[in-house]
Design an enzyme around this catalytic site. Structure first.
Site, short mmCIF file in Angstrom:
data_model
loop_
_atom_site.label_atom_id
_atom_site.label_comp_id
_atom_site.label_asym_id
_atom_site.label_seq_id
_atom_site.Cartn_x
_atom_site.Cartn_y
_atom_site.Cartn_z
N LYS A 26 0.54 -1.42 -0.05
CA LYS A 26 0.09 0.43 0.17
C LYS A 26 1.01 1.54 -0.14
CE LYS A 26 -2.38 1.84 4.20
NZ LYS A 26 -1.16 2.92 4.80
N ASN A 27 2.19 1.48 0.77
CA ASN A 27 2.64 2.72 0.60
C ASN A 27 4.02 2.75 0.08
OD1 ASN A 27 2.02 3.29 3.43
ND2 ASN A 27 3.16 2.11 4.95
N ARG A 96 -2.37 10.44 3.77
CA ARG A 96 -1.49 11.48 3.76
C ARG A 96 -0.78 11.53 2.65
NH1 ARG A 96 -0.62 12.86 8.75
NH2 ARG A 96 1.23 13.30 8.82
N ASP A 120 -3.62 7.69 10.10
CA ASP A 120 -4.47 6.93 11.30
C ASP A 120 -4.06 8.25 13.07
OD1 ASP A 120 -4.72 5.12 9.96
OD2 ASP A 120 -3.14 4.04 9.35
N ASP A 309 5.58 -0.31 12.73
CA ASP A 309 3.24 -0.87 12.10
C ASP A 309 3.72 -2.04 12.38
OD1 ASP A 309 2.31 1.43 9.83
OD2 ASP A 309 4.57 1.61 10.08
N VAL A 331 9.47 6.39 17.37
CA VAL A 331 8.86 6.53 15.67
C VAL A 331 7.82 7.46 16.15
CG1 VAL A 331 8.56 6.11 13.70
CG2 VAL A 331 10.01 4.68 14.27
N1 EPU Z 1 7.92 13.55 11.14
C1 EPU Z 1 7.94 14.90 11.55
N2 EPU Z 1 7.38 15.75 10.70
C2 EPU Z 1 7.44 15.47 9.00
C3 EPU Z 1 7.51 14.24 8.69
C4 EPU Z 1 7.10 13.37 9.82
O1 EPU Z 1 8.31 15.24 12.63
O2 EPU Z 1 7.43 16.90 8.34
C5 EPU Z 1 7.95 12.28 12.37
C6 EPU Z 1 6.59 11.70 12.68
O3 EPU Z 1 6.16 13.03 13.31
C7 EPU Z 1 6.95 10.40 13.05
C8 EPU Z 1 8.40 10.49 12.19
O4 EPU Z 1 8.79 11.57 11.68
O5 EPU Z 1 7.09 10.84 14.51
C9 EPU Z 1 8.72 9.57 11.41
O6 EPU Z 1 7.11 9.49 9.90
P1 EPU Z 1 7.40 9.50 9.04
O7 EPU Z 1 7.60 11.07 7.85
O8 EPU Z 1 8.23 8.68 8.58
O9 EPU Z 1 6.10 8.29 8.77
P2 EPU Z 1 4.90 8.86 7.46
O10 EPU Z 1 5.70 8.62 5.69
O11 EPU Z 1 3.79 9.74 7.14
C10 EPU Z 1 4.98 6.36 6.45
C11 EPU Z 1 3.39 5.60 6.39
C12 EPU Z 1 3.55 4.83 7.83
C13 EPU Z 1 4.67 4.45 8.78
C14 EPU Z 1 6.10 5.65 8.45
C15 EPU Z 1 7.33 4.80 9.07
C16 EPU Z 1 2.78 6.11 3.92
C17 EPU Z 1 1.41 6.33 3.59
N3 EPU Z 1 2.39 5.46 5.83
O12 EPU Z 1 4.15 7.17 7.41
O13 EPU Z 1 2.01 4.35 7.67
O14 EPU Z 1 4.11 3.34 10.16
O15 EPU Z 1 6.23 6.10 7.55
O16 EPU Z 1 7.60 4.29 8.54
O17 EPU Z 1 3.84 5.57 3.65
C18 EPU Z 1 0.40 2.31 8.13
O18 EPU Z 1 0.88 1.87 6.78
O19 EPU Z 1 -0.65 2.13 8.82
C19 EPU Z 1 1.43 3.89 8.26
C20 EPU Z 1 1.00 4.01 9.77
#
Ligand code: EPU
Length: 436
Positions: A26-27, A96, A120, A309, A331
């Protein structure tokens, strides 16, 4: 969209065993669909999962101007001859992905407006890294009542260093940097397999990207245009872990077809450390039972660490290990809320805002409940549960499958966002689960 009143009725106690085909990630799939917006030529994406997340992303691309068709065998054809709409406000708060459209929209239309993000409820989830990086690359970004509005005649390569290896921010800068003028150097990047899969697609489209995974560095030489591509989405690591744990927690064994063991290293290590087995059979992975489940201490971390996850399904298995295990979530600051539902089902769980002794993380000294202690073995009992996010929901489902008695689980839409036909596929493995 899934019906919000839908529920799963699960009668626990059945052993889940057999073989399951792992779908595309999915991601990775949703990001590949956004990458396809970077060119006016057709892109063919193979191994697309038919989850709600992909459906939402399809809607986003279609609004922007793509024509999207699904072919046989999980293939998606996407072509965006021109950008018809640079504002995607209507898709507010459903996932997102819209923030990632900034790069393609700015490159092809010079303007982009995306809504505040959904997804989420697992922490504050700011997007400051994305906005700061795009601003450094020359975008002017205005915060409006419900949206971010960005303009840039063109983007320019620059040096960016993330405070934390964010998956989304790394992807944002990749999608912006490939068509920017000059060189973009990013430090402290995420090197998740989903990020690598996006880089493979962009490279096949004509982008010039160098990755130094050990150093967490990416360099992008901007090019003037990208072309169409045929690209394969990697298998979903989260789905693989979910099915493996669902089977192991109910006393079964399972073969995951088409899972990539190299992407699941820290999970496999953990299963082996807790007494379970994993054997690779060609492209398949076979997970086998422990004689008795052992405790473990987990720290979630960016790849190649134990993924955030995966701690939720694993927590259910740990309720069956004799003694106390620790989950240290480093994380997301608020990703242990689901444990109170496991406690209602009979799990012995305590949650704390302190890091485990001698193991501080960036949440140390703050008031985030990010460390859990789980003491087993516990006899779980079915109950009524409301799912509030995908991975927590998976933990609830696995707990219900391994519990005595019946559970009624509402909020199935969260599961459908991340898993294609989860209930049907669990039934094939022996689960007693009905959607009503
Ligand atoms: N963060 C910041 N500022 C930002 C971006 C991120 O502080 O501008 C922080 C976040 O708050 C968090 C950390 O950095 O504490 C990591 O966040 P990240 O940006 O890596 O997460 P994401 O890209 O929003 C994706 C997956 C998540 C998965 C995370 C970590 C997608 C759509 N989502 O989220 O997947 O948990 O990476 O691997 O790709 C899921 O599939 O259930 C899911 C939540």
């Amino acid at each position: 969209m899934s019906d919000v009143s839908e529920r799963f009725i699960i009668r626990g106690g059945m052993v889940l065993s057999g073989t399951v085909q792992i779908r595309g990630s999915k991601n990775a799939a949703s990001k590949a669909m956004i990458a396809a917006l970077l060119t006016d030529e057709p892109c063919i994406l193979e191994n697309i999962p038919f989850s709600e997340e992909v459906a939402i992303t399809r809607e986003l691309c279609e609004r922007i101007g793509s024509s999207v068709t699904y072919g046989d065998d999980h293939t998606c054809n996407i072509v965006t001859p021109r950008i018809r709409e640079h504002s995607v406000l209507a898709l507010s708060r459903r996932n997102r992905i819209p923030i990632l459209a900034f790069g393609p929209l700015l490159a092809r239309a010079g303007t982009a407006e995306v809504p505040f993000l959904g997804g989420d409820p697992i922490g504050h989830r700011p997007i400051d890294f994305h906005l700061e990086a795009l601003t450094r690359m020359g975008a002017t970004i205005e915060r409006r009542e419900r949206s971010y509005y960005a303009t840039a005649p063109y983007l320019t390569g620059t040096d960016i260093e993330f405070p934390f290896p964010s998956v989304g921010a790394t992807e944002s800068v990749l999608l912006a940097g490939v068509l920017a003028r000059g060189t973009t150097r990013i430090a402290n990047v995420a090197i998740e397999p989903e990020v690598e899969n996006l880089i493979a697609m962009l490279t096949a489209m004509g982008a010039l990207i160098t990755v130094e995974p050990e150093a967490r560095r990416i360099t992008i030489e901007g090019v003037q245009q990208l072309h169409g591509v045929r690209h394969r989405i990697i298998p979903d690591r989260n789905e693989a872990v979910s099915f493996a744990v669902a089977s192991l927690a109910t006393g079964g064994e399972i073969t995951l077809q088409g899972a990539t063991a190299a992407h699941l290293g820290s999970f496999v290590e953990t299963i082996r450390a807790t007494g379970g087995t994993m054997t690779e059979l060609g492209d398949d992975m076979h997970f086998g039972q422990a004689q008795k489940w052992l405790t473990t201490d987990i720290n979630t971390a960016p790849h190649p660490g134990f993924m955030t996850d995966w701690q939720q399904p694993l927590a259910v298995l740990l309720t069956q290990a004799r003694g106390t295990s620790t989950i240290h979530e480093t994380v997301y600051e608020d990703r242990l809320g689901y444990l109170k539902d496991l406690a209602r089902m009979g799990a012995d769980v305590s949650i704390s805002d302190e890091c485990p002794e001698g193991n501080p993380c960036r949440f140390s000294g703050r008031t985030f409940n990010h460390t859990a202690r789980i003491t087993g073995p516990a006899a779980l009992q079915g109950t009524e549960i409301e799912i509030t996010d995908i991975r927590a929901g998976m933990a609830h489902i696995i707990a219900a499958l391994s519990a005595r008695g019946e559970s009624v689980i509402s909020g199935t839409a969260h599961i459908d966002r991340g898993y294609e036909k989860l209930d049907e596929r669990l039934r094939v493995l022996g689960a007693d689960i009905t959607r009503v």
